[in-house]
Motif scaffolding. Structure first.
Motif, PDB file in Angstrom:
ATOM      1  N   SER A   1      66.205 -23.498 -91.838  1.00 24.45           N
ATOM      2  CA  SER A   1      67.535 -24.297 -91.571  1.00 24.45           C
ATOM      3  C   SER A   1      66.961 -24.524 -90.191  1.00 24.45           C
ATOM      4  O   SER A   1      65.998 -24.118 -89.348  1.00 24.45           O
TER       5      SER A   1
ATOM      6  N   GLN B   1      74.842 -26.346 -84.016  1.00 26.72           N
ATOM      7  CA  GLN B   1      74.630 -24.683 -85.327  1.00 26.72           C
ATOM      8  C   GLN B   1      75.763 -23.798 -85.236  1.00 26.72           C
ATOM      9  O   GLN B   1      76.033 -23.444 -83.847  1.00 26.72           O
TER      10      GLN B   1
ATOM     11  N   THR C   1      76.930 -22.599 -92.142  1.00 24.24           N
ATOM     12  CA  THR C   1      77.011 -23.598 -91.154  1.00 24.24           C
ATOM     13  C   THR C   1      76.947 -24.567 -90.399  1.00 24.24           C
ATOM     14  O   THR C   1      77.356 -25.902 -91.836  1.00 24.24           O
TER      15      THR C   1
ATOM     16  N   CYS D   1      75.643 -28.070 -89.030  1.00 25.49           N
ATOM     17  CA  CYS D   1      75.139 -29.040 -86.840  1.00 25.49           C
ATOM     18  C   CYS D   1      75.228 -29.799 -87.118  1.00 25.49           C
ATOM     19  O   CYS D   1      74.814 -30.829 -88.365  1.00 25.49           O
TER      20      CYS D   1
END
Lengths: 196, 196
Positions: free
Chosen positions: A151, B15, B49, B51
């Motif tokens: 990620s 993030q 999350t 981003c």
């Protein structure tokens, strides 16, 4: 400024937030804190974060247990935090370093099965070769029961909460053996209504 | 593993997780995302999350706006995240670096008055003198409207959300001018029922 209160002992710590996405968030947080044995760590909670400090084994044991006890309610619960060790100046509460290595919450935690997604990053500090230290020390292929994916800025782990915490604890332990001041950030989320 | 997707452009990113402690969390998150103009950033949300990536000015503008729009609901809302720049390899979405510097959400954000508590840490990476870089570059005495205090591993800021974000943005901008790869973690909390 970072690390204004940062010694030379190998006391570790974790600053984290626990977020139940529920009107009942106060009860869930207090129940989780109540169910977890935190006698072997220094602990402080304010309106922004909770901080636990002591031997690495207990810092991970307590943090993991708090998340598990909150997540087993079935509510969507997330935790974000930063593990830290070797921060120049972190020595208050060294008394906790005299505790035995037996984790106080392991037995109870082992009984909770809970899937989650987690993203984490390791920051070995004060080293020009920090990227090499990361690649050398982390072998996530050994992380049993955990799916590993990339990620932005972070690595994602999916699986059982206990396996996820084992994987990030092993990584943190390995890197801090080579790099005195190491931090590791993580965000873990369970029972999300969103599809992955 | 950290930074598997980490180039050489000055693309910045954040993030983060947004956590409304409310049964209504899905609506609050979606409304906040909907109210914020994120056309000048690359954005991706999954179950763990969100981003955002692009020019520093827009990454901060969008992150701040999302928190403000969620917090103005009056619910207890927290956000944890990591800002990053100079990560070796982070260049996908460089197209967003061609955007103008005008922040898209500044005007709307300025109308929201919201108090909060925030803890943040700066991590200048790959430098043996990282602690000096922190102390040299961060001058929080200039952070207008923000109360500064020390916390384990972190620095605490209290005040208006806009002033808090201004303070951490100024710190991040100053450090990354001297240290190519810099990250900054933060946790901000508003409308907490806990006393400070």
């Amino acid at each position: 400024m970072t690390n204004q209160q940062c010694g030379t002992s190998r006391i570790a710590g974790c600053q984290f937030t626990l977020h139940p996405m529920s009107d009942n968030f106060v009860d869930i947080i207090l129940s989780a804190l109540d169910e977890v044995d935190s006698t072997k760590v220094w602990k402080d909670t304010d309106d922004v974060t909770t901080c636990v400090r002591g031997k690495m084994v207990h810092v991970f044991d307590v943090t993991k247990a708090i998340f598990l006890h909150a997540a087993k309610t079935g509510e969507h619960v997330a935790m974000s935090g930063t593990f830290s060790i070797g921060c120049p100046g972190d020595n208050e509460a060294d008394v906790y370093m005299a505790e035995s290595d037996e984790p106080m919450n392991l037995e109870k935690s082992q009984t909770i099965d809970q899937q989650a997604g987690c993203k984490f990053s390791l920051y070995p500090l004060g080293r020009e070769d920090y990227m090499d230290k990361i690649y050398e020390q982390i072998d996530l292929s050994k992380a049993r029961g955990v799916e590993v994916s990339a990620s932005h800025y972070m690595t994602r782990l999916d699986g059982d909460v206990k396996d996820i915490f084992n994987a990030i604890e092993e990584s943190f332990v390995a890197v801090q053996e080579k790099v005195s001041h190491t931090t590791m950030t993580f965000t873990i989320s369970a029972n999300s209504p969103s599809n992955k």
